[in-house]
Design an enzyme around this catalytic site. Structure first.
Site, PDB file in Angstrom:
ATOM      1  N   GLY A 284      -4.558   0.647  -3.338  1.00 47.09           N
ATOM      2  CA  GLY A 284      -4.704  -0.423  -4.313  1.00 47.09           C
ATOM      3  C   GLY A 284      -3.415  -1.193  -4.532  1.00 47.09           C
TER       4      GLY A 284
ATOM      5  N   GLY B 278      -0.431  -1.610  -5.949  1.00 47.70           N
ATOM      6  CA  GLY B 278       0.501  -0.762  -6.686  1.00 47.70           C
ATOM      7  C   GLY B 278       1.630  -1.518  -7.341  1.00 47.70           C
TER       8      GLY B 278
ATOM      9  N   ASP C  55       7.138   2.419  -8.530  1.00 45.37           N
ATOM     10  CA  ASP C  55       7.611   1.861  -9.792  1.00 45.37           C
ATOM     11  C   ASP C  55       7.011   0.491 -10.087  1.00 45.37           C
ATOM     12  OD1 ASP C  55       8.935   0.215  -8.000  1.00 45.37           O
ATOM     13  OD2 ASP C  55      10.900   1.129  -8.328  1.00 45.37           O
TER      14      ASP C  55
ATOM     15  N   ARG D 153       2.596 -15.037  -4.023  1.00 46.48           N
ATOM     16  CA  ARG D 153       1.967 -15.139  -2.701  1.00 46.48           C
ATOM     17  C   ARG D 153       0.609 -15.807  -2.849  1.00 46.48           C
ATOM     18  NH1 ARG D 153       1.398  -9.606   0.386  1.00 46.48           N
ATOM     19  NH2 ARG D 153      -0.251  -9.186  -1.133  1.00 46.48           N
TER      20      ARG D 153
ATOM     21  N   ARG E 206      -9.397  -7.039   1.968  1.00 47.16           N
ATOM     22  CA  ARG E 206      -8.855  -6.221   3.058  1.00 47.16           C
ATOM     23  C   ARG E 206      -9.942  -5.305   3.620  1.00 47.16           C
ATOM     24  NH1 ARG E 206      -3.182  -5.606   1.575  1.00 47.16           N
ATOM     25  NH2 ARG E 206      -2.739  -6.803  -0.311  1.00 47.16           N
TER      26      ARG E 206
ATOM     27  N   ASP F  69      -5.468  -0.990   5.217  1.00 46.58           N
ATOM     28  CA  ASP F  69      -5.339  -1.716   3.956  1.00 46.58           C
ATOM     29  C   ASP F  69      -4.455  -2.949   4.100  1.00 46.58           C
ATOM     30  OD1 ASP F  69      -3.426   0.598   4.176  1.00 46.58           O
ATOM     31  OD2 ASP F  69      -2.458  -0.459   2.524  1.00 46.58           O
TER      32      ASP F  69
END
Length: 480
Positions: free
Chosen positions: A86, A88, A121, A172, A179, A248
């Protein structure tokens, strides 16, 4: 003009995301934005005039209509099932509604922790955002399907990677971030109805002409396979190694996505491995076509509840056809051939063998070849080879092949120079811009972006040269 945003993904696929807001960075500031792309998308210049903070570019504010979500997906990484992955560290802020009715995702990378961050993080660093911005724009101007970069923000937030680095964000843009891994996620959760919902969403928004066709799923997957084949052919002919072709990181629309440990070939090395974490060489340059097929097979498996096996196999065959057709077309263009002849592959493979043996520069070899004069037995390319006799033999056969074409030198050279770039984003060029930016000097970042917008113009400076000693075989990893 007011920007308009919609939320098709959020409204139509409720099981595929978590709604959340970005987490801003400390003392964030905008250091680069894509002025040409902004103009094309009618983005008001005032949005980039941020003197206090970083605005939407740093996740501090949202534009009207934005509904941020982090998407969930799964995938195979280095050939092994990795389970749930996913977004992250990225958040889909919204989908810009364009004049023709299509949409464009605004995805903020480095936007903070999400439920899918796992042990991460949620942050990106200046180094990686600069690399992705440069790579995606370079690929766009080379004519290769790709996501786009709209802006970069840096900050005073420390982020620990191999060393402590500055936290950053990248905006972006892409027609879609769907995906292969989205489909895998629900297939392995044994929720085939949600896999089909994803396919319906893709057809409805990206291939609406097939919505009412009885064989719409067959047509759709065949087109996904064909787009993937053409994309990989483009990579192979331009000398691009993605570095981390996990499922992915594969786009349903056939876009180059997720620039990490990528690399453009310097010396021609078919076994080039860009990612220093790829110890087995799974994603080496010459293995990319096979890996893409393997990834398509994983996607095909998720579609078995509603597409017949024979149709899936036909689509996978279509991948091979599209790959080989596009590759042949591109390589003939690079060699200056306007017709297809049976010995063309022999001639090409002889050149590749020579280049591999001598460590010839991939980009410069084809660029210099594009200045060949049919009637001249001499070539500036000759001086780059140690085994002159071997080159002379090949060059004689090459000129004989050119003489079979009813095309004059000027037209042929024009074609060759329009497909053989003088400049690609070599890792050392990106690193030079990164090193300066990390010291607060953004001039080289801006300069390099401008140069990458004109890759087919000859240059006599170091942007078109082979890498210096320090720039050879730079190690890059997934944190890049």
């Amino acid at each position: 003009m007011t920007l308009s945003f919609t939320a098709h993904w959020r409204d139509e696929l409720p099981a595929t995301y978590t709604a959340l807001l970005p987490t801003p960075l400390k003392n964030a500031r905008l250091i680069w934005y894509n002025d040409k792309l902004a103009q094309q998308l009618a983005i008001p210049a005032s949005l980039f005039d941020v003197t206090n903070g970083a605005g939407v570019w740093g996740g501090e504010t949202l534009l009207p209509g934005m509904s941020p979500v982090a998407q969930v997906y799964s995938g195979h990484q280095f050939g092994v099932w990795a389970g749930q992955l996913g977004d992250g560290r990225g958040i889909l802020l919204g989908e810009q509604l364009l004049a023709d009715g299509s949409t464009l995702d605004w995805h903020l990378k480095g936007a903070g922790l999400t439920p899918y961050s796992r042990m991460g993080d949620g942050r990106a660093v200046l180094r990686s955002t600069i690399r992705e911005s440069l790579a995606s724009e370079a690929m766009h101007y080379l004519g290769i399907p790709t996501t786009r970069a709209l802006s970069i923000v840096t900050s005073d937030t420390p982020v620990q990677r191999e060393t402590q680095e500055a936290g950053a964000m990248l905006m972006r843009l892409a027609q879609s971030h769907m995906r292969f891994g989205h489909f895998e996620h629900f297939y392995y959760r044994r929720e085939p109805e949600k896999v089909q919902q994803l396919a319906d969403f893709a057809i409805r928004h990206y291939w609406p002409q097939w919505q009412d066709a009885p064989e719409k799923y067959d047509l759709w997957f065949e087109e996904v396979a064909a787009r993937t084949g053409r994309l990989i052919a483009d990579w192979q002919t331009i000398g691009f190694a993605h570095g981390v072709m996990n499922t992915d990181n594969m786009s349903i629309l056939g876009l180059t996505i997720d620039y990490g440990p990528f690399g453009f070939l310097d010396d021609y090395d078919p076994g080039f491995i860009g990612n220093h974490s790829d110890h087995q060489g799974r994603y080496r340059f010459d293995n990319q076509p096979s890996v893409a097929l393997w990834n398509l097979q994983r996607l095909a498996q998720t579609l078995t509840p509603f597409i017949e096996i024979d149709a899936l196999n036909r689509a996978l065959d279509r991948y091979q056809d599209a790959l080989l057709t596009r590759y042949g077309q591109r390589m003939r263009q690079k060699l200056g051939f306007f017709t297809e002849q049976k010995d063309d592959n022999v001639l090409l493979n002889e050149l590749f063998s020579l280049m591999a043996r001598e460590g010839s520069d991939y980009t410069r070899t084809f660029r210099m070849l594009s200045h060949t004069e049919q009637q001249s037995a001499s070539s500036p390319l000759r001086d780059t080879f140690i085994d002159r006799a071997a080159f002379d033999g090949w060059f004689d056969r090459y000129r004989a092949r050119l003489r079979t074409e009813a095309v004059d030198d000027a037209l042929r050279q024009q074609q060759m120079q329009s497909v053989n770039p003088a400049v690609v984003l070599r890792n050392w060029l990106a690193q030079r811009a990164i090193d300066a930016a990390e010291q607060g000097d953004m001039a080289e970042l801006h300069r390099l972006h401008e140069i990458l917008r004109q890759p087919f113009i000859d240059r006599d400076d170091d942007y078109a040269s082979r890498p210096p000693e320090w720039g050879k075989r730079l190690e890059v990893s997934c944190s890049s």
